[in-house]
Design a protein around this motif. Structure first.
Motif, short mmCIF file in Angstrom:
data_model
loop_
_atom_site.label_atom_id
_atom_site.label_comp_id
_atom_site.label_asym_id
_atom_site.label_seq_id
_atom_site.Cartn_x
_atom_site.Cartn_y
_atom_site.Cartn_z
N UNK A 1 14.62 28.80 -18.51
CA UNK A 1 13.82 30.07 -19.34
C UNK A 1 12.83 30.08 -18.99
N UNK A 2 11.87 29.87 -17.92
CA UNK A 2 10.77 30.05 -17.38
C UNK A 2 10.91 31.12 -15.90
N UNK A 3 11.15 32.49 -16.39
CA UNK A 3 11.25 32.77 -15.13
C UNK A 3 10.45 33.28 -14.86
N UNK A 4 10.32 33.24 -13.16
CA UNK A 4 9.58 33.85 -12.27
C UNK A 4 7.88 33.14 -11.86
N UNK A 5 7.58 31.83 -13.23
CA UNK A 5 6.78 31.05 -13.50
C UNK A 5 6.64 29.98 -12.29
N UNK B 1 -4.29 33.61 -10.51
CA UNK B 1 -2.81 33.54 -10.30
C UNK B 1 -1.62 33.07 -11.24
N UNK B 2 -2.04 32.05 -11.60
CA UNK B 2 -1.43 31.53 -13.11
C UNK B 2 -1.11 32.88 -14.11
N UNK B 3 -2.12 32.84 -14.35
CA UNK B 3 -2.03 34.11 -15.55
C UNK B 3 -1.59 35.75 -14.50
N UNK B 4 -2.14 36.04 -14.27
CA UNK B 4 -1.10 36.54 -13.33
C UNK B 4 0.04 37.00 -13.21
N UNK B 5 1.16 35.99 -12.79
CA UNK B 5 2.25 35.50 -13.45
C UNK B 5 3.33 35.45 -15.29
N UNK B 6 1.52 34.62 -15.36
CA UNK B 6 2.39 34.71 -17.03
C UNK B 6 1.92 36.07 -17.56
N UNK B 7 1.04 36.59 -17.53
CA UNK B 7 1.62 38.37 -18.05
C UNK B 7 1.93 39.57 -17.27
N UNK B 8 2.46 39.30 -15.98
CA UNK B 8 3.55 39.85 -15.18
C UNK B 8 2.49 41.48 -15.10
N UNK B 9 1.39 40.85 -14.50
CA UNK B 9 0.58 41.80 -13.91
C UNK B 9 0.81 41.89 -12.72
N UNK B 10 0.15 43.53 -12.34
CA UNK B 10 0.35 43.85 -10.75
C UNK B 10 -0.11 42.79 -9.88
N UNK B 11 -1.06 42.76 -9.95
CA UNK B 11 -2.34 41.96 -8.57
C UNK B 11 -2.66 41.22 -9.42
N UNK B 12 -3.51 39.94 -8.68
CA UNK B 12 -3.96 39.48 -9.08
C UNK B 12 -5.62 39.28 -9.45
N UNK C 1 -5.57 36.60 -29.95
CA UNK C 1 -4.95 34.92 -30.20
C UNK C 1 -3.12 34.64 -29.57
N UNK C 2 -2.97 35.94 -28.17
CA UNK C 2 -1.83 36.62 -27.90
C UNK C 2 -1.57 35.49 -26.94
N UNK C 3 -1.67 34.88 -25.71
CA UNK C 3 -0.93 33.79 -24.63
C UNK C 3 -0.98 33.10 -24.95
N UNK C 4 0.45 32.23 -25.56
CA UNK C 4 1.06 31.24 -25.67
C UNK C 4 1.19 31.06 -27.64
N UNK C 5 1.51 32.64 -27.93
CA UNK C 5 1.26 33.13 -29.47
C UNK C 5 2.69 33.89 -29.42
N UNK C 6 2.32 34.98 -28.93
CA UNK C 6 3.20 35.94 -28.45
C UNK C 6 3.36 36.43 -27.24
N UNK C 7 4.69 37.54 -26.92
CA UNK C 7 5.07 38.05 -25.58
C UNK C 7 4.46 38.86 -25.14
N UNK C 8 3.72 38.72 -23.83
CA UNK C 8 2.61 39.57 -23.06
C UNK C 8 3.43 39.68 -21.58
N UNK C 9 3.19 41.76 -22.19
CA UNK C 9 3.34 41.86 -20.07
C UNK C 9 3.06 43.27 -19.85
N UNK C 10 2.30 43.02 -19.47
CA UNK C 10 1.52 43.94 -18.51
C UNK C 10 1.61 45.62 -18.74
N UNK C 11 2.87 45.68 -17.86
CA UNK C 11 3.37 46.75 -17.59
C UNK C 11 4.15 47.31 -18.77
#
Length: 450
Positions: free
Chosen positions: A15-19, A94-105, A237-247
């Motif tokens: 259930x952890x996609x690309x993390x 880098x971990x945060x970048x993947x968690x939030x689906x950013x394009x680049x670190x 309150x975002x990360x860990x509380x709601x879905x975050x996807x920068x794109x």
């Protein structure tokens, strides 16, 4: 209501996609309820701590990892500074970048907290006025529910520089997303009156007090339609509380604390800056010898201080991935549990929630009995103090002034949180404390003045 369930670790991993996973063992055991008790055994056992939203919570294993990093620094600070600090910060970014689906670190900087991130963005806006890029009286729009420190930052940076600030009035209780969208559109139209430009929109993802999940994707899209220059999402309150996807969200700037719902120790947050933004105009407000090397590098060294909270992100990810479903499983269970507990409380007191369940995250506003006589912010603070000192319940209280013609309605709301360490008994303790006050005919007017 158990904190964890017994599905297989393989199912949880799927259930952890690309993390990224940081275990030597690819299938670590899932946490048991006794493991959770141990991880948070440093919490005061006499207190029903249903206020994770204010200061977060850090498990023992992460505290130990932080202590090891602090000792490494103190043992040989020169080696740590020259050879370890920046690579470790980059690993966290880098971990945060993947968690939030950013394009680049490079789009991710680590700062102390969301308030610091707001200062970075608002400082840039202030320079825009000072350097003549913006016209005197051009507007910034923010929600009326905006966090108090962010409101003060807007005053300090934007208003003083010549900007015109418009607050979006939002109803409370909130009944639908449409109410928020309507008021936001109206505010943007006011911002564009008399030839003004709206240079910045500040949008909360999860408002603090009262708490409600804001439809950020919709509001960002409206900003694009209306020609708003830049959009800053304050998601303390975002990360860990709601879905975050920068794109998907599409904001220019997005910040979130990691010490509230993501189990980091205080204090650490990230600031996302979309790569298309001219990042040369963004600088950390504390100027160090890294000034001019890009915001991420500037933020990675602001002088001699304790950076350990920023370095434990990999350890936190290990901790999170030992829950069924990882962070997504945690968010889902927290939401379901806080709604269940909120509904239990309002049924016990004959009141109502502050918003529909789908508009809350891991926090929800719960109406308190009107007979408590909450008639001011001071009353709300006194009641909170009474609950802490007399009943061992820690929960924030919000005062809502009655509308014209309203008499006898609910004016006080508790903001309850639910996180993995909470138990049903925490909320029963809160219910029984309020019931005792009501039974004894206690009102805020009769409470000792704090």
């Amino acid at each position: 209501m158990a904190a964890v369930n017994g599905t297989s670790a393989a199912d949880a991993n799927s259930q952890i996609h690309k993390k990224p996973r940081l275990y030597a063992d690819p299938s670590p055991p899932l946490f048991t309820p006794s493991d959770i008790l141990y991880e948070f055994s440093h919490h005061d056992p006499t207190v029903a701590r249903i206020n994770n939203g204010s200061f977060g919570s850090c498990p023992s294993s992460v505290i130990s990892a932080q202590n090891e990093l602090q000792i490494q620094w103190l043992r040989q600070p020169d080696d740590f500074y020259f050879n370890q600090l920046q690579p470790k910060i980059l690993q966290s970014r880098t971990i945060i970048k993947d968690l939030i689906n950013a394009d680049h670190v490079d789009e991710v900087s680590i700062v102390d907290n969301a308030t610091t991130a707001a200062a970075i963005v608002l400082q840039q806006i202030a320079w825009g006025f000072a350097e003549g890029k913006f016209n005197h009286g051009d507007a910034a729009v923010m929600l009326h529910y905006a966090y108090g420190a962010v409101k003060k930052s807007v005053e300090a940076y934007v208003t003083r520089a010549g900007g015109y600030v418009i607050e979006v009035p939002l109803p409370f209780p909130v009944n639908s997303v449409d109410e928020i969208v309507h008021e936001f559109r109206q505010a943007l139209q006011r911002g564009k009156q008399n030839g003004r430009r709206v240079r910045l929109a500040v949008i909360d993802h999860v408002t603090s007090m009262p708490t409600v999940v804001i439809p950020v994707k919709e509001l960002v899209a409206i900003c694009r339609e209306e020609g708003v220059d830049q959009v800053f999402v304050d998601a303390a309150h975002g990360i860990g509380c709601v879905d975050i996807d920068m794109k998907q969200i599409g904001a220019d700037f997005y910040t979130s604390n990691l010490h509230k719902w993501y189990f980091c120790p205080p204090s650490v947050a990230f600031l996302y800056c979309k790569r298309s933004i001219n990042n040369s105009d963004l600088h950390h407000p504390v100027v160090s010898h890294e000034y001019g090397n890009g915001l991420a590098i500037e933020s990675g060294w602001i002088g001699t201080r304790d950076y350990s909270a920023q370095l434990v992100v990999p350890k936190v990810l290990e901790f999170i991935n030992r829950f069924e479903g990882g962070i997504n499983g945690i968010k889902k269970r927290n939401h379901e549990c806080v709604v269940e507990m909120g509904q239990m409380l309002v049924e016990a007191w004959g009141t109502h929630l502050g918003c529909p369940p789908e508009m809350c995250s891991s926090m929800v506003m719960v109406g308190l009995p009107a007979c408590l006589g909450i008639s001011s912010d001071h009353d709300a603070l006194n009641l909170r103090t009474c609950l802490r000192e007399k009943f061992g319940v820690e929960v924030p209280i919000y005062y809502r002034s009655p509308k014209d013609g309203e008499d006898g309605g609910v004016t006080g709301y508790a903001r309850i949180s639910y996180h993995v360490y909470n138990k049903v008994d925490d909320y029963y303790k809160f219910r029984d404390a309020i019931n005792q006050l009501v039974h004894n005919a206690v009102t805020c007017a009769s409470l000792p003045i704090s």
